[in-house]
Design a protein around this motif. Structure first.
Motif, PDB file in Angstrom:
ATOM      1  N   GLN A   1       4.023 -11.242  -1.548  1.00  0.00           N
ATOM      2  CA  GLN A   1       2.617 -11.385  -1.934  1.00  0.00           C
ATOM      3  C   GLN A   1       1.915 -10.024  -1.978  1.00  0.00           C
ATOM      4  OE1 GLN A   1       1.437 -14.214  -2.968  1.00  0.00           O
ATOM      5  NE2 GLN A   1       3.122 -15.537  -2.307  1.00  0.00           N
ATOM      6  N   LEU A   2       2.635  -8.969  -2.307  1.00  0.00           N
ATOM      7  CA  LEU A   2       2.036  -7.640  -2.290  1.00  0.00           C
ATOM      8  C   LEU A   2       0.858  -7.504  -3.257  1.00  0.00           C
ATOM      9  CD1 LEU A   2       5.128  -5.264  -1.924  1.00  0.00           C
ATOM     10  CD2 LEU A   2       3.510  -6.001  -0.153  1.00  0.00           C
ATOM     11  N   PRO A   3       0.918  -8.033  -4.480  1.00  0.00           N
ATOM     12  CA  PRO A   3      -0.260  -7.930  -5.349  1.00  0.00           C
ATOM     13  C   PRO A   3      -1.473  -8.640  -4.768  1.00  0.00           C
ATOM     14  CG  PRO A   3       1.694  -8.433  -6.647  1.00  0.00           C
ATOM     15  CD  PRO A   3       2.075  -8.600  -5.204  1.00  0.00           C
ATOM     16  N   VAL A   4      -1.267  -9.797  -4.167  1.00  0.00           N
ATOM     17  CA  VAL A   4      -2.369 -10.538  -3.544  1.00  0.00           C
ATOM     18  C   VAL A   4      -2.911  -9.763  -2.354  1.00  0.00           C
ATOM     19  CG1 VAL A   4      -2.970 -12.650  -2.301  1.00  0.00           C
ATOM     20  CG2 VAL A   4      -1.503 -12.764  -4.322  1.00  0.00           C
ATOM     21  N   LEU A   5      -2.023  -9.249  -1.532  1.00  0.00           N
ATOM     22  CA  LEU A   5      -2.434  -8.467  -0.362  1.00  0.00           C
ATOM     23  C   LEU A   5      -3.294  -7.283  -0.788  1.00  0.00           C
ATOM     24  CD1 LEU A   5      -1.896  -8.098   2.788  1.00  0.00           C
ATOM     25  CD2 LEU A   5      -0.135  -6.467   2.073  1.00  0.00           C
ATOM     26  N   ALA A   6      -2.849  -6.559  -1.812  1.00  0.00           N
ATOM     27  CA  ALA A   6      -3.591  -5.390  -2.284  1.00  0.00           C
ATOM     28  C   ALA A   6      -4.945  -5.772  -2.867  1.00  0.00           C
ATOM     29  CB  ALA A   6      -2.760  -4.641  -3.329  1.00  0.00           C
ATOM     30  N   ASP A   7      -5.032  -6.959  -3.461  1.00  0.00           N
ATOM     31  CA  ASP A   7      -6.281  -7.404  -4.070  1.00  0.00           C
ATOM     32  C   ASP A   7      -7.289  -7.848  -3.016  1.00  0.00           C
ATOM     33  OD1 ASP A   7      -7.971  -8.225  -6.318  1.00  0.00           O
ATOM     34  OD2 ASP A   7      -7.509 -10.270  -5.704  1.00  0.00           O
ATOM     35  N   VAL A   8      -6.846  -8.587  -2.020  1.00  0.00           N
ATOM     36  CA  VAL A   8      -7.759  -9.146  -1.009  1.00  0.00           C
ATOM     37  C   VAL A   8      -8.103  -8.115   0.062  1.00  0.00           C
ATOM     38  CG1 VAL A   8      -8.038 -10.958   0.729  1.00  0.00           C
ATOM     39  CG2 VAL A   8      -6.925 -11.479  -1.446  1.00  0.00           C
ATOM     40  N   PHE A   9      -7.183  -7.188   0.324  1.00  0.00           N
ATOM     41  CA  PHE A   9      -7.413  -6.161   1.337  1.00  0.00           C
ATOM     42  C   PHE A   9      -7.272  -4.775   0.696  1.00  0.00           C
ATOM     43  CE2 PHE A   9      -5.915  -9.849   3.772  1.00  0.00           C
ATOM     44  CZ  PHE A   9      -6.906  -9.944   4.743  1.00  0.00           C
ATOM     45  N   PRO A  10      -8.190  -4.412  -0.175  1.00  0.00           N
ATOM     46  CA  PRO A  10      -8.090  -3.115  -0.849  1.00  0.00           C
ATOM     47  C   PRO A  10      -8.124  -1.971   0.172  1.00  0.00           C
ATOM     48  CG  PRO A  10     -10.266  -4.090  -1.172  1.00  0.00           C
ATOM     49  CD  PRO A  10      -9.415  -5.145  -0.555  1.00  0.00           C
ATOM     50  N   GLY A  11      -7.292  -0.986  -0.067  1.00  0.00           N
ATOM     51  CA  GLY A  11      -7.249   0.166   0.828  1.00  0.00           C
ATOM     52  C   GLY A  11      -6.384  -0.029   2.052  1.00  0.00           C
ATOM     53  N   ALA A  12      -5.752  -1.197   2.180  1.00  0.00           N
ATOM     54  CA  ALA A  12      -4.895  -1.445   3.344  1.00  0.00           C
ATOM     55  C   ALA A  12      -3.765  -0.413   3.404  1.00  0.00           C
ATOM     56  CB  ALA A  12      -4.314  -2.852   3.295  1.00  0.00           C
ATOM     57  N   ALA A  13      -3.431   0.005   4.616  1.00  0.00           N
ATOM     58  CA  ALA A  13      -2.259   0.856   4.830  1.00  0.00           C
ATOM     59  C   ALA A  13      -1.074  -0.069   5.095  1.00  0.00           C
ATOM     60  CB  ALA A  13      -2.490   1.787   6.012  1.00  0.00           C
ATOM     61  N   VAL A  14      -0.083  -0.034   4.210  1.00  0.00           N
ATOM     62  CA  VAL A  14       1.019  -0.996   4.269  1.00  0.00           C
ATOM     63  C   VAL A  14       2.320  -0.296   4.634  1.00  0.00           C
ATOM     64  CG1 VAL A  14       2.287  -2.783   3.034  1.00  0.00           C
ATOM     65  CG2 VAL A  14      -0.142  -2.393   2.521  1.00  0.00           C
ATOM     66  N   VAL A  15       2.966  -0.810   5.676  1.00  0.00           N
ATOM     67  CA  VAL A  15       4.250  -0.293   6.130  1.00  0.00           C
ATOM     68  C   VAL A  15       5.311  -1.332   5.786  1.00  0.00           C
ATOM     69  CG1 VAL A  15       5.581   0.534   8.092  1.00  0.00           C
ATOM     70  CG2 VAL A  15       3.098   0.891   8.027  1.00  0.00           C
ATOM     71  N   VAL A  16       6.279  -0.965   4.960  1.00  0.00           N
ATOM     72  CA  VAL A  16       7.348  -1.876   4.547  1.00  0.00           C
ATOM     73  C   VAL A  16       8.621  -1.488   5.285  1.00  0.00           C
ATOM     74  CG1 VAL A  16       8.606  -2.875   2.604  1.00  0.00           C
ATOM     75  CG2 VAL A  16       6.264  -2.015   2.272  1.00  0.00           C
ATOM     76  N   THR A  17       9.162  -2.418   6.059  1.00  0.00           N
ATOM     77  CA  THR A  17      10.345  -2.124   6.865  1.00  0.00           C
ATOM     78  C   THR A  17      11.607  -2.618   6.165  1.00  0.00           C
ATOM     79  OG1 THR A  17      10.102  -4.199   8.105  1.00  0.00           O
ATOM     80  CG2 THR A  17       9.044  -2.222   9.006  1.00  0.00           C
ATOM     81  N   HIS A  18      12.725  -1.910   6.409  1.00  0.00           N
ATOM     82  CA  HIS A  18      13.979  -2.210   5.724  1.00  0.00           C
ATOM     83  C   HIS A  18      15.152  -2.160   6.703  1.00  0.00           C
ATOM     84  CE1 HIS A  18      11.928  -1.682   1.861  1.00  0.00           C
ATOM     85  NE2 HIS A  18      11.387  -0.595   2.377  1.00  0.00           N
ATOM     86  N   ARG A  19      16.144  -3.022   6.436  1.00  0.00           N
ATOM     87  CA  ARG A  19      17.379  -3.021   7.205  1.00  0.00           C
ATOM     88  C   ARG A  19      18.467  -3.656   6.338  1.00  0.00           C
ATOM     89  NH1 ARG A  19      18.155  -5.837  13.235  1.00  0.00           N
ATOM     90  NH2 ARG A  19      20.074  -4.719  13.814  1.00  0.00           N
ATOM     91  N   ASP A  20      19.701  -3.429   6.684  1.00  0.00           N
ATOM     92  CA  ASP A  20      20.811  -4.061   5.979  1.00  0.00           C
ATOM     93  C   ASP A  20      20.525  -5.551   5.833  1.00  0.00           C
ATOM     94  OD1 ASP A  20      23.213  -5.049   5.029  1.00  0.00           O
ATOM     95  OD2 ASP A  20      24.225  -4.913   6.972  1.00  0.00           O
ATOM     96  N   PRO A  21      20.363  -6.049   4.603  1.00  0.00           N
ATOM     97  CA  PRO A  21      19.960  -7.441   4.425  1.00  0.00           C
ATOM     98  C   PRO A  21      20.994  -8.446   4.903  1.00  0.00           C
ATOM     99  CG  PRO A  21      20.520  -6.445   2.319  1.00  0.00           C
ATOM    100  CD  PRO A  21      20.484  -5.336   3.320  1.00  0.00           C
TER     101      PRO A  21
END
Length: 408
Positions: A258-278
């Protein structure tokens, strides 16, 4: 400490004390139904309120209830468990509507852009969430507040009754799922996800984590989530009004799709995306969901749930690959699990920098104090095996090749 391999996933085994409690719960469920009219009537009776706010949610709730009624082998105690959660969500709607009527200024609260952790379970999100919450900078959501965010009239000056009720539920979950803390620690005051608040508007993937509801999944994925994230924003403003806080720290795997929705509803949010071997993520996530399914059904369809969550996580990561670039590079950050584990304090300080927040001496001391008292695997480890949940490692690696090529 030796890792534990879970051998009773399909047919759960419980202590005699837990079995006795389940039997009592079963008698309490005798007259309960996953029925909208009954749930609404009980919510009004228990709160003394009748205004649920805009009723656009009733169709969504109907889809959800129909999906829940299709779940196989739900135990009587499991029916009580599911019914209780839905009832609380309706009570939360009543209480929020009442709070907004008494304090309409809540709708005018201008929330600061939150810091948002978006990542799958088992990628370090919980550790990062708790670490950042240890300092004084961010406002986070303790578990008890996520379950009962708004007080009934008789408890408006006290939080302890809500804490105690949640504490009783946590105690029983620990008894019924003694190895769950090895996968994901939960305590009354443990920092929790706002996905629990999203559930109050009856549109979220939260319900997939508590029951096997593919019909609900399809409905949720087909609908624009913008109004529901907007409802989340109102709830955050209400909680800030009730218990203070300056800037929210949020976290949920749902945000990945929901990244587009998140960016629209919370403009300017600092977003940290975490990653690991899926592959590791899918196996451990599927194991966790299968293990927790013992709270409402028996036998548990282990392999079917394993496949469900492999497919579900594939959908989420495909959405992330598609939408990652909607986030402003100056206010977003990718964090890889191995790098985070090698320097968790440095990672936390990097999030502060991303958010434009100073790492004060007080904040640094709080971060260090949290790390000193929360060593990894302090509750023990689980021996996760793909075959235990009906999955094949080679198949998973092929399925997640596009994600791995981009982010790992």
């Amino acid at each position: 400490m030796e890792a534990v391999r879970l051998t009773d996933l399909a047919v759960p085994e419980f202590s005699s004390d837990v079995t006795a409690i389940f039997e009592v719960m079963g008698t309490m469920a005798a007259d309960l139904r996953l029925d909208s009219d009954q749930l609404h009537a009980m919510a009004s009776e228990q709160t003394g309120l009748t205004d649920f706010g805009p009723r656009d949610y009733t169709d969504r709730l109907g889809v959800l209830l129909a999906a829940l009624r299709e779940v196989e082998d739900v135990t009587p105690a499991g029916l009580l468990n599911l019914h209780t959660q839905l009832l609380q969500m309706l009570k939360n709607r009543l209480l929020l509507t009442d709070l907004l009527a008494r304090h309409p200024e809540i709708r005018d609260v201008d929330l600061l852009p939150p810091v948002v952790i978006a990542g799958l379970p088992r990628t370090g999100t919980t550790h990062l969430h708790n670490l950042l919450s240890a300092g004084p900078t961010f406002r986070s959501l303790p578990y008890w507040e996520s379950v009962e965010p708004f007080p009934v009239a008789a408890e408006r000056d006290h939080v302890e009754p809500r804490r105690e009720r949640t504490g009783q539920a946590v105690w029983f979950a620990d008894e019924a799922m003694p190895h769950f803390k090895r996968m994901h620690e939960m305590t009354t005051d443990h920092v929790h996800e706002e996905i629990q608040l999203l559930a109050n508007d009856f549109s979220t993937m939260f319900y997939e984590t508590i029951a096997e509801v593919p019909a609900w999944r399809d409905h949720y994925l087909a609908c624009d989530q913008t109004p529901h994230y907007a409802h989340l924003r109102v709830q955050l403003a209400a909680l800030q009004h009730l218990r203070g806080g300056r800037r929210w720290l949020l976290k949920s795997p749902q945000h990945l799709e929901q990244l587009p929705v998140l960016a629209d509803v919370f403009p300017g949010a600092a977003v940290v995306v975490t990653h690991r071997d899926p592959v590791s993520v899918v196996v451990s996530m599927a194991t966790m969901v299968v293990y927790s399914a013992r709270m409402h059904r028996s036998p548990v369809p282990v392999e079917r749930l394993g496949r469900y969550w492999a497919d579900r996580i594939a959908l989420m990561l495909d959405a992330l690959v598609r939408d990652r670039d909607v986030l402003d590079p100056s206010s977003s950050l990718d964090v890889r699990f191995d790098e985070f584990m090698a320097d968790d304090l440095g990672t936390a300080e990097g999030v502060y920098e991303l958010a434009g927040e100073p790492v004060t001496d007080e904040a640094r001391a709080a971060l260090r104090g949290y790390l000193d008292n929360h060593q990894r695997d302090r509750h023990g480890r689980i021996d996760y095996r793909a075959e235990d949940v009906g999955l094949d490692v080679d198949d998973l690696r092929e399925r997640f090749a596009a994600y791995t090529a981009r982010f790992l």
